[in-house]
Scaffold this motif. Structure first.
Motif, PDB file in Angstrom:
ATOM      1  N   SER A 109       0.831  -1.194   0.000  1.00  0.00           N
ATOM      2  CA  SER A 109       0.000   0.000   0.000  1.00  0.00           C
ATOM      3  C   SER A 109       0.866   1.243   0.000  1.00  0.00           C
ATOM      4  O   SER A 109       1.939   1.270   0.592  1.00  0.00           O
ATOM      5  CB  SER A 109      -0.905  -0.007   1.234  1.00  0.00           C
ATOM      6  N   GLN A 110       0.371   2.279  -0.664  1.00  0.00           N
ATOM      7  CA  GLN A 110       1.081   3.543  -0.715  1.00  0.00           C
ATOM      8  C   GLN A 110       0.531   4.556   0.278  1.00  0.00           C
ATOM      9  O   GLN A 110       1.194   5.535   0.598  1.00  0.00           O
ATOM     10  CB  GLN A 110       1.004   4.124  -2.126  1.00  0.00           C
ATOM     11  N   SER A 111      -0.691   4.314   0.771  1.00  0.00           N
ATOM     12  CA  SER A 111      -1.308   5.258   1.697  1.00  0.00           C
ATOM     13  C   SER A 111      -2.132   4.504   2.731  1.00  0.00           C
ATOM     14  O   SER A 111      -2.433   3.318   2.570  1.00  0.00           O
ATOM     15  CB  SER A 111      -2.195   6.261   0.943  1.00  0.00           C
ATOM     16  N   LEU A 112      -2.509   5.228   3.795  1.00  0.00           N
ATOM     17  CA  LEU A 112      -3.183   4.624   4.942  1.00  0.00           C
ATOM     18  C   LEU A 112      -4.473   5.364   5.260  1.00  0.00           C
ATOM     19  O   LEU A 112      -4.496   6.600   5.282  1.00  0.00           O
ATOM     20  CB  LEU A 112      -2.252   4.665   6.158  1.00  0.00           C
ATOM     21  N   LEU A 113      -5.544   4.614   5.504  1.00  0.00           N
ATOM     22  CA  LEU A 113      -6.785   5.162   6.033  1.00  0.00           C
ATOM     23  C   LEU A 113      -6.944   4.681   7.469  1.00  0.00           C
ATOM     24  O   LEU A 113      -6.973   3.470   7.715  1.00  0.00           O
ATOM     25  CB  LEU A 113      -7.991   4.711   5.209  1.00  0.00           C
ATOM     26  N   ALA A 114      -7.036   5.615   8.409  1.00  0.00           N
ATOM     27  CA  ALA A 114      -7.243   5.277   9.820  1.00  0.00           C
ATOM     28  C   ALA A 114      -8.503   5.979  10.299  1.00  0.00           C
ATOM     29  O   ALA A 114      -8.681   7.184  10.064  1.00  0.00           O
ATOM     30  CB  ALA A 114      -6.035   5.695  10.653  1.00  0.00           C
ATOM     31  N   MET A 115      -9.389   5.222  10.960  1.00  0.00           N
ATOM     32  CA  MET A 115     -10.668   5.769  11.407  1.00  0.00           C
ATOM     33  C   MET A 115     -11.011   5.262  12.801  1.00  0.00           C
ATOM     34  O   MET A 115     -10.741   4.103  13.119  1.00  0.00           O
ATOM     35  CB  MET A 115     -11.795   5.354  10.452  1.00  0.00           C
ATOM     36  N   ALA A 116     -11.616   6.131  13.608  1.00  0.00           N
ATOM     37  CA  ALA A 116     -12.215   5.707  14.870  1.00  0.00           C
ATOM     38  C   ALA A 116     -13.661   5.341  14.579  1.00  0.00           C
ATOM     39  O   ALA A 116     -14.418   6.159  14.043  1.00  0.00           O
ATOM     40  CB  ALA A 116     -12.141   6.834  15.904  1.00  0.00           C
TER      41      ALA A 116
END
Length: 408
Positions: A109-116
């Motif tokens: 992966s080139q990018s990250l999605l982080a969510m609460a």
């Protein structure tokens, strides 16, 4: 003393070579004698000791440099074995290492999605993650309600990372699990809330736009027809892909062409920020370990934009989202409207209310308690910033107007 007959010496080839070598030797001796007399030669211990004696000094200096450049605690290790950074990619436990490694590199992966996230927002979160997962993002979910197993029926769930801690905000999670050295391999960090509609948003196109525009900190614009819009700068424009400022000639907080302070320019809201790798390394250090609501942080993000915040911070209009304004983090009465549950809070405050309600709370009463805590944190943050600026004599503020009193 009689000088030699140069004519006779030059008639023989062997004599020519001997005379030429003697001449070069004499020149070298005279040059060295002149050099020895210069102060620079005397001060240079390496030359005085000879070229052979310089090698240990060079090696010693090189070794010292390598030791100084090593991360703290790794000094006993050879430099080549020190692994400074990591990522959140999962690794296989079996199979051919070479083959698995090739597959891993191909799918990295080139990018990250982080969510609460909370289980009550499962449907909306699924829609968000589906878009990012299909664009080859690493997905990391922070479960503030402690519910993890009920997500496992979603096809992407086993490929996502799940972290659970009761009643914590996304900034609490980010400070503890998104250290810059751990996410160093990702080009962009999407740190989003869970109440966002993504029907008109595509992650790949979004990244291509912010790369082209040079945006280090950004957010997608909000669809004004369907969203709760708390700040004019986040409203979607229709004249291009990106806007970086707003103009406001009436009322309080006016914004003009020459305005350089947020939220007129250099500003994004905290519901859906996107950070470049370099910007996130700076922002992570600014997140206070004991202040979990991050009030006031948005006004200071411009310091982390790797240059001019009026140019490197912007809102993307062509890839836009819907801010549903759903009171999340659990504990709300589904029979009441959002406005009733917010207790008619001023608009400038309501942008935070959707993300600070404790899991299992009793509703409006707890929401006001959380808001009071948020205001306390805001005062603490601004006081710390003011004191830090006063104490750091080496720091020159590129935006002195940002130190003015903030109003929320």
């Amino acid at each position: 003393m009689r000088l030699p007959n140069l004519g006779s010496m030059l008639t023989d080839t062997g004599d020519k070579r001997a005379y030429f070598c003697s001449f070069l030797l004499l020149g070298a001796v005279l040059g060295l004698a002149c050099l020895v007399g210069t102060p620079s030669f005397v001060s240079n211990k390496g030359i005085m000791l000879g070229w052979g004696a310089m090698e240990p000094t060079q090696n010693k200096s090189s070794t010292s440099c390598k030791t100084q450049c090593k991360p703290s605690g790794s000094e006993p290790l050879p430099n080549g074995i020190v692994s400074r950074t990591s990522n959140l990619e999962m690794q296989p436990m079996w199979g051919s290492l070479h083959t698995q490694k090739e597959k891993h590199v191909a799918k990295a992966s080139q990018s990250l999605l982080a969510m609460a996230v909370g289980i009550k927002q499962k449907t909306v979160v699924d829609q968000i993650v589906e878009k990012f997962f299909s664009s080859n993002f690493t997905i990391m979910l922070f479960h503030y309600d402690g519910v993890v197993d009920e997500w496992r029926d979603l096809q992407w769930s086993d490929s996502a990372l799940h972290v659970s801690a009761i009643n914590q905000t996304k900034w609490w999670f980010a400070k503890r699990f998104l250290h810059p050295d751990i996410v160093a391999e990702y080009n962009y960090i999407f740190l989003w809330d869970e109440d966002l509609g993504v029907e008109h948003f595509h992650p790949g196109r979004y990244i291509s736009i912010i790369e082209r525009e040079g945006l280090e900190i950004s957010q997608p614009a909000l669809d004004v027809a369907k969203s709760e819009v708390h700040h004019q700068i986040t409203a979607r424009g229709r004249q291009g892909d990106v806007h970086r400022r707003i103009y406001k000639s009436r009322g309080g907080g006016r914004c003009y062409e020459n305005s350089t302070a947020p939220p007129c320019t250099g500003w994004v809201e905290m519901m859906a920020p996107v950070f470049s790798r370099a910007a996130w390394r700076c922002v992570w250090y600014m997140i206070q370990n004991d202040l979990i609501h991050a009030w006031g942080l948005d006004m200071k993000l411009g310091y982390c934009c790797q240059g001019d915040r009026t140019k490197n911070v912007g809102v993307v209009d062509s890839e836009y989202i819907v801010h549903m304004g759903t009171p999340t983090l659990g504990g709300f009465d589904e029979n009441k409207s959002n406005a009733e549950q917010r207790g008619h809070a001023p608009v400038s405050e309501s942008s935070y209310l959707g993300t600070v309600v404790p899991h299992g709370s009793s509703g409006v009463k707890d929401r006001y308690a959380v808001r009071r805590r948020s205001y306390v944190e805001l005062r603490i943050f601004l006081t710390r910033w003011k004191n830090a600026v006063a104490e750091d004599q080496c720091w020159n503020d590129p935006y002195p107007e940002a130190g003015k009193k903030l109003k929320y």
